[in-house]
Design a protein around this motif. Structure first.
Motif, PDB file in Angstrom:
ATOM      1  N   ALA A 106       1.144  -1.362  -0.615  1.00 40.43           N
ATOM      2  CA  ALA A 106       0.079  -0.140   0.275  1.00 40.43           C
ATOM      3  C   ALA A 106       0.781   1.632   0.147  1.00 40.43           C
ATOM      4  CB  ALA A 106      -0.944  -0.083   0.745  1.00 40.43           C
ATOM      5  N   SER A 107       1.952   1.473   0.744  1.00 38.12           N
ATOM      6  CA  SER A 107       2.885   2.630   0.458  1.00 38.12           C
ATOM      7  C   SER A 107       3.675   2.856  -0.657  1.00 38.12           C
ATOM      8  CB  SER A 107       3.545   2.419   2.229  1.00 38.12           C
ATOM      9  OG  SER A 107       4.269   1.366   1.644  1.00 38.12           O
ATOM     10  N   PHE A 108       3.985   1.442  -0.599  1.00 34.02           N
ATOM     11  CA  PHE A 108       4.605   1.335  -2.261  1.00 34.02           C
ATOM     12  C   PHE A 108       3.895   2.143  -3.919  1.00 34.02           C
ATOM     13  CE2 PHE A 108       6.238  -0.383  -6.354  1.00 34.02           C
ATOM     14  CZ  PHE A 108       7.593   0.059  -6.370  1.00 34.02           C
ATOM     15  N   VAL A 109       2.326   1.553  -3.450  1.00 38.90           N
ATOM     16  CA  VAL A 109       1.919   2.033  -4.394  1.00 38.90           C
ATOM     17  C   VAL A 109       1.299   3.658  -4.383  1.00 38.90           C
ATOM     18  CG1 VAL A 109      -0.777   2.162  -5.555  1.00 38.90           C
ATOM     19  CG2 VAL A 109       0.859   0.003  -5.134  1.00 38.90           C
ATOM     20  N   LEU A 110       1.260   4.240  -3.100  1.00 41.62           N
ATOM     21  CA  LEU A 110       0.627   5.075  -2.604  1.00 41.62           C
ATOM     22  C   LEU A 110       2.231   6.559  -2.836  1.00 41.62           C
ATOM     23  CD1 LEU A 110      -1.252   5.089   0.492  1.00 41.62           C
ATOM     24  CD2 LEU A 110      -1.858   6.117  -1.569  1.00 41.62           C
ATOM     25  N   ALA A 111       3.313   6.115  -2.550  1.00 46.98           N
ATOM     26  CA  ALA A 111       4.762   6.993  -2.784  1.00 46.98           C
ATOM     27  C   ALA A 111       4.356   6.977  -4.027  1.00 46.98           C
ATOM     28  CB  ALA A 111       5.712   5.742  -2.605  1.00 46.98           C
ATOM     29  N   VAL A 112       4.510   6.037  -5.085  1.00 47.62           N
ATOM     30  CA  VAL A 112       5.109   5.927  -6.872  1.00 47.62           C
ATOM     31  C   VAL A 112       3.630   7.253  -6.979  1.00 47.62           C
ATOM     32  CG1 VAL A 112       4.829   4.956  -8.368  1.00 47.62           C
ATOM     33  CG2 VAL A 112       6.237   3.830  -6.572  1.00 47.62           C
ATOM     34  N   ALA A 113       2.078   6.883  -6.140  1.00 44.07           N
ATOM     35  CA  ALA A 113       0.435   7.345  -7.147  1.00 44.07           C
ATOM     36  C   ALA A 113       1.105   8.893  -6.702  1.00 44.07           C
ATOM     37  CB  ALA A 113      -0.283   6.910  -6.878  1.00 44.07           C
ATOM     38  N   ILE A 114       2.260   9.177  -5.776  1.00 41.01           N
ATOM     39  CA  ILE A 114       2.036  10.521  -5.077  1.00 41.01           C
ATOM     40  C   ILE A 114       3.502  11.731  -6.110  1.00 41.01           C
ATOM     41  CG2 ILE A 114       2.338  12.365  -3.526  1.00 41.01           C
ATOM     42  CD1 ILE A 114       1.211  10.194  -1.597  1.00 41.01           C
ATOM     43  N   ALA A 115       4.800  11.075  -5.842  1.00 39.65           N
ATOM     44  CA  ALA A 115       6.297  11.145  -6.850  1.00 39.65           C
ATOM     45  C   ALA A 115       5.651  11.231  -8.779  1.00 39.65           C
ATOM     46  CB  ALA A 115       6.794  10.020  -6.109  1.00 39.65           C
ATOM     47  N   LEU A 116       4.844  10.337  -8.673  1.00 41.03           N
ATOM     48  CA  LEU A 116       4.956  11.041 -10.393  1.00 41.03           C
ATOM     49  C   LEU A 116       4.049  12.450 -10.900  1.00 41.03           C
ATOM     50  CD1 LEU A 116       4.149   7.273 -12.091  1.00 41.03           C
ATOM     51  CD2 LEU A 116       6.138   8.384 -12.132  1.00 41.03           C
ATOM     52  N   PRO A 117       3.109  12.235  -9.900  1.00 43.36           N
ATOM     53  CA  PRO A 117       2.827  14.175 -10.675  1.00 43.36           C
ATOM     54  C   PRO A 117       3.606  14.912 -10.118  1.00 43.36           C
ATOM     55  CG  PRO A 117       1.293  12.732  -9.138  1.00 43.36           C
ATOM     56  CD  PRO A 117       2.059  11.693  -9.579  1.00 43.36           C
ATOM     57  N   LEU A 118       3.910  14.516  -8.861  1.00 44.02           N
ATOM     58  CA  LEU A 118       4.897  15.946  -7.684  1.00 44.02           C
ATOM     59  C   LEU A 118       5.917  16.065  -8.522  1.00 44.02           C
ATOM     60  CD1 LEU A 118       4.127  15.893  -4.153  1.00 44.02           C
ATOM     61  CD2 LEU A 118       4.020  17.336  -6.104  1.00 44.02           C
ATOM     62  N   GLY A 119       7.043  15.428  -9.271  1.00 46.19           N
ATOM     63  CA  GLY A 119       8.168  14.980  -9.962  1.00 46.19           C
ATOM     64  C   GLY A 119       7.699  15.939 -11.492  1.00 46.19           C
TER      65      GLY A 119
END
Length: 321
Positions: A106-119
């Motif tokens: 769950a943390s892995f999916v959330l981190a990638v989902a947040i990191a892509l648009p932010l980056g």
């Protein structure tokens, strides 16, 4: 393609064999005898009892013979018995593996989902106020130790506000999953905040490089919408180095997060590996570490496959002169 997969499979088997040897030797070199640890709490134990237990567990044999016996049994699906938990190794691993996959997945999916648009947003406006804010958020996430972040979240949401439980997995019953959700929030938030900063920095750096390429200027000159240029063309090429980073993190999904699991009393793989190594439980430690190694190798193979999907120029066919 078949030759490539066969080659990678042989390499993985060699790495797993080498890893199993290394773990066996390292645990054997640790101070303390497992039988002595078992008998330490029994004042009535005698030297004959110690000798009998060593013979029962095979500890009276040379190390190479013990390893050969374990390897032969493992090839037939018998991974041994856990001395600490008094259960077969699969029975010890599977529940904790499920707990770790639930937490870290769950943390892995959330981190990638947040990191892509932010980056992507930060890269589109470099050195702007938005970029500075994203960079500050990333550096804060990278700099704060996970145990300190866990303590802060526990103090705020569990102690001060009383909104969420501080530790544990919650009760198990008919509505077990719903009852466990509050216990799930803080450890997932800790792991997500600890990893999203690094992912965002990688996405931003890769996007900055790609946005300066000639094909981006050509796409804009042809009149493509900015959304198509950024999300369909540029991001696809920028994902190639990011896939490598994500693949290397894939193994942690199966090896657990020791600090976070300990802080929130979450019975996962990280705590299990630590306890088995400290308790000289060779069978559990060996199988758990081999599982983490195998998943890391699988993640690298999936990354190679993703390269070909993202960039058609990448092929696994043999090039002969």
């Amino acid at each position: 393609m078949t030759r490539f997969l066969a080659s990678r499979l042989l390499q993985a088997l060699f790495v797993l064999l080498l890893m199993s040897m290394l773990v066996t030797v390292l645990i054997a070199l640790m101070p303390g005898d497992p039988v002595d640890l078992m008998l330490a709490g029994n004042p009535k134990a005698t030297a004959a009892d110690a000798a009998r237990l060593k013979a029962l567990y095979g500890l009276d044999r040379p190390l190479w013979e013990r390893y050969a016996n374990w390897l032969g049994a493992a090839l037939t699906g018998d991974f041994g018995y856990s001395r600490l938990f008094a259960q077969p190794v699969p029975a010890v691993l599977l529940p904790r593996l499920g707990n770790t996959l639930l937490l870290l997945g769950a943390s892995f999916v959330l981190a990638v989902a947040i990191a892509l648009p932010l980056g992507v947003l930060a890269a589109r406006r470099p050195y702007s106020l938005l970029d500075d804010a994203v960079n500050l958020f990333c550096f804060a996430g990278i700099s704060v130790p996970p145990f300190w972040l866990a303590l802060l979240l526990i103090l705020l949401f569990a102690v001060t506000l009383g909104w969420l439980p501080a530790s544990g997995m919650g009760p198990v019953g008919e509505d077990g999953w719903l009852a466990r959700l509050p216990h799930f929030v803080l450890p997932v938030a800790t792991l997500t905040l600890a990893s999203v900063g690094g992912y965002t920095r990688y996405v931003r750096a890769s996007m900055l490089v790609e946005l300066r390429q000639d094909y981006v200027r050509t796409a804009r000159a042809k009149g493509l919408e900015e959304g198509q240029v950024v999300w369909r063309h540029t991001l696809r090429n920028a994902l190639i180095p990011i896939v490598t980073i994500v693949a290397l993190e894939f193994g942690t999904l199966f090896s657990g997060a020791l600090v976070t699991e300990t802080m929130f009393a979450w019975p996962g793989m990280g705590k299990l590996i630590y306890d088995s190594i400290m308790g000289n439980d060779l069978n559990v430690a060996l199988v758990a570490l081999l599982l983490a190694t195998a998943t890391t190798l699988a993640g690298n193979l999936l990354a190679d496959m993703a390269y070909a999907a993202l960039d058609p120029r990448i092929t696994f066919k043999d090039v002969r002169s």
